[in-house]
Design a protein around this motif. Sequence first.
Motif, short mmCIF file in Angstrom:
data_model
loop_
_atom_site.label_atom_id
_atom_site.label_comp_id
_atom_site.label_asym_id
_atom_site.label_seq_id
_atom_site.Cartn_x
_atom_site.Cartn_y
_atom_site.Cartn_z
N ARG A 105 0.85 -1.27 -0.12
CA ARG A 105 0.14 -0.04 0.02
C ARG A 105 0.79 1.39 0.05
O ARG A 105 0.32 2.26 -0.04
N SER A 106 2.07 1.08 -0.09
CA SER A 106 3.14 2.24 0.11
C SER A 106 3.85 2.73 -1.02
O SER A 106 4.97 3.45 -0.60
N ASP A 154 4.92 6.38 -2.68
CA ASP A 154 5.88 7.19 -2.14
C ASP A 154 7.08 7.40 -3.03
O ASP A 154 7.34 6.35 -3.87
N TYR A 173 11.64 2.40 -1.04
CA TYR A 173 10.53 3.06 -0.45
C TYR A 173 10.78 3.50 0.99
O TYR A 173 11.12 2.43 1.72
N THR A 188 8.52 3.63 3.62
CA THR A 188 7.38 2.90 4.49
C THR A 188 7.06 1.68 3.95
O THR A 188 7.36 1.39 2.72
N GLN A 189 6.25 0.78 4.66
CA GLN A 189 5.58 -0.44 4.34
C GLN A 189 4.23 -0.09 4.69
O GLN A 189 3.89 0.13 5.94
N ARG A 190 3.37 -0.99 4.12
CA ARG A 190 1.86 -1.19 4.39
C ARG A 190 1.11 -2.41 3.57
O ARG A 190 1.46 -2.55 2.50
N GLU A 250 0.90 1.54 8.76
CA GLU A 250 2.00 2.12 7.96
C GLU A 250 3.32 2.00 8.95
O GLU A 250 3.31 2.49 9.86
#
Length: 853
Positions: free
Chosen positions: A299-300, A303, A314, A316-318, A374
């Motif tokens: 989901r991230s 970015d 990237y 962040t992570q989600r 996140e």
Amino acid sequence: MQTQNRYQKKSLVLAVGLILAGNVAAQEDVAAQENATAKTEDNLTEVLGLGSRGALVNAIERQRESNKVSSVVDSDAMGNFADINVAESLRRVSGIMVENDQGEGRYVSVRGMNADLNAMTINGVSTASPEDRRGIMLDGVPTDMLDSITVYKTLTPNLDADTIGGAINLETISAFNFDGLHARIKAETSYNDLSKDSSNPKLALIATNRFAMPGGELGVAMTLSHQQRRIVSINNETGGWGETYLDSDYEMRYYDIERERQGVVLNFDFHSDSGNKYYARLFHNDYTETEDRTKWETRSLEDEATVSGNVFTYPTQRIDTESRPRVELRSISSLQIGSEFLLSDRMTLTTEVFASQAEQDDTDKWNVIFRSIELDQAMTYDNSNPRQPILNFADEFYNPENLPLRTLEYEYALIQDEEVGFRADLNFVLNDSTELQYGLKYRARDKDNDFDFCGYEPVVGSTLADYPNAEIGDYMNNRHGPAPMEAAVRILENSLGSGLFALSDGTTCRAPGDAWVMSGDEDEESIAADWYTEENILAGYAMATTNVGAVTYIYGLRYEDTQATHTGKLYDGDGFGGTVSYDKDYGFLAPSINVKVELTDDKLLRLGLFRSLVRPGFGESAAGAEIDLEDNEIDGGNPFLDPTTAWNLDVSYEWYISRETFFSAGVFHKEIDDAILEIDAADIALRGQQWDRGETYINAGSSSITGLELSFQTAFENGFLVALNYTYADGSTDLPEDSAFGERAIPYLKQAEHTGNIALGYNKAAWDVRLAGNYRSEYLDSIGNASLYDRFTSDHMQVDLTAKYKVNENLSINAAAINLNDRPEYYYFGNERRLSQYDEFGSTYELGVSYTF
């Protein structure tokens, strides 16, 4: 919507047709209309006993006798390849390309024209489509239901003008193709590398008989078909790329699917002693797909990333983890009643009343989403292997307690398509060299799209750990973490309220009950998505067939008048805002000439020149839309589209070297106007409003396609067989300046530049073995706002093997290996380093028996 008027109209059309029919009706099918030599009793008996060699002979004979450029797939030929459905049988024909879904052929493209630009008929009757388009999904029709398939690549005036690529006619069996009682039973099962399941029954019963009756002879033919196949497939895909790195979601998907195909054909033919013919034909096919899809999605990745070689990082992570169980039902039905009546020894009157119906019922579709928080942990995307990139998912995501419940969604989608009509044709032998034919045809069609969205958000928080879940495991170089099982979706579904929640247009959702609240998007996403299209076509033609020595001319004019009404619903920001309706009426004149020259006893030259059209797709021209008022965006149809029209030229040379050896070479050219393209534009006026962004459809500039087809087949005395064909097609489309894609020329959409088939076989004594390869080059699948964002389907080569052993005159054993080379499917944006989708399906192995009475 307008239900009473629709049924009144249909009843009137059928009544008029039946009155016209009376005791006179139509010829057996389109092939009979053109005086083509179909399978006679004598040559069919011989063909049935010869397997692959007989199929080659019969196809050659039918193609030779045709007065148009055409290709034939015989019933025996369909049985000689490892084909699961009709689409896969058609890909053996020169000029044919097939789009796949879940490893099975689905849509058929003829000479680069996608499924929407080709006509499909069943015994000459135009076929309704279960989708929101004109093109027909052929993965639901088993080959056992058919006697043969004919692809007409040039048109004559007595055929509908609504094709640019080709007209595909599915022909069912007639009892008058056999002497007396004929019956055959087939039983098979299959095993797939990924599903590890060998319980996949495929059953068919074909039975015909002829009965002496007072005043003539009655023929009855029946086909029953049942096929059940489990499919397990895996894929990964992305939502799109920026200039240098992925800037959207990455998904891993695991599919567990069961496809069930059932069909019945029931045909009655009565041949009177006076030479009159009467018939009734029924075709019905059901397709059920039960699918359980789990999805593991980042989901991230929107970015900004840093790029180091093949690695994108990237900040962040989600993660989303989803489950979507659904049951989709599709059906196609066709009914025709008619006769052929001899008015005199020089004049024949034929009439027919017909109906076709299709439905796609996708009203059992649920989706549950669990979404992590996140994490401030870098996500890396290693693109060293673009088809199977490697991501470093955080360990926290593999604990179900860290995946809170986000939403439960339900979609109700029902598409219904109905067509009724009648036709009358008068054949008159003018003199020894010329035959005249006149005809009138009326078609009334209704297409209805009903869509509702229901979204539910939980009142009290919970996590995936509170529901049945399982970790899918490793594939595509990554680990698909815990996913909700179907049982979890049913638990959540059952926690909804028992009442109904009414939308402002009168449709309803399940009430949320105490555990949920509605998402608030129901009216916005549901109301404007409903639409209804009514289309009436009146056609008339005059045609002549003239024989002058060794030359046959088929020439004439066809005129078609189209009246269409597009109706939809308005959403005014608060709720249902009434209905809106648009009319589109136009006429079309379609001249054509086909010339067949017998250069020698074994050499033919053919020329075809004709004008044709394809009306806008129902979804493309629908008065329906998906809207987003928060962002002032719309995605909808354009009821003011013009039809796509074309001038088509074919020249071919055919050499019938011997009864089993054939060579042909042909060239074709198409000049196309008003091709339909989807656009994504800013500041657009649509539905009487101004939108900041809108996706809709427009008529593009001119397009042209030029191609070459080569075919060769032969059989040797030692039993070996060779069949080859190759098609080259070069097409382009000019994108208009006002499109979001920019003013540029692109390859013609869905057109593979190179397609080809090679089949090597052995057919002697008890053995009939065939190794077949099917190839297509890459093609443009969808258009982006620049060439870097165009989506392509990669080239594809599939190898299949079939073997039959004839135990005795009645019993045969057959085996097959499908996708023997385990070829995946790959789609990409711009170039092959930019993943769009990569699918693996494994190889499938079949074993079965056939018994003929």
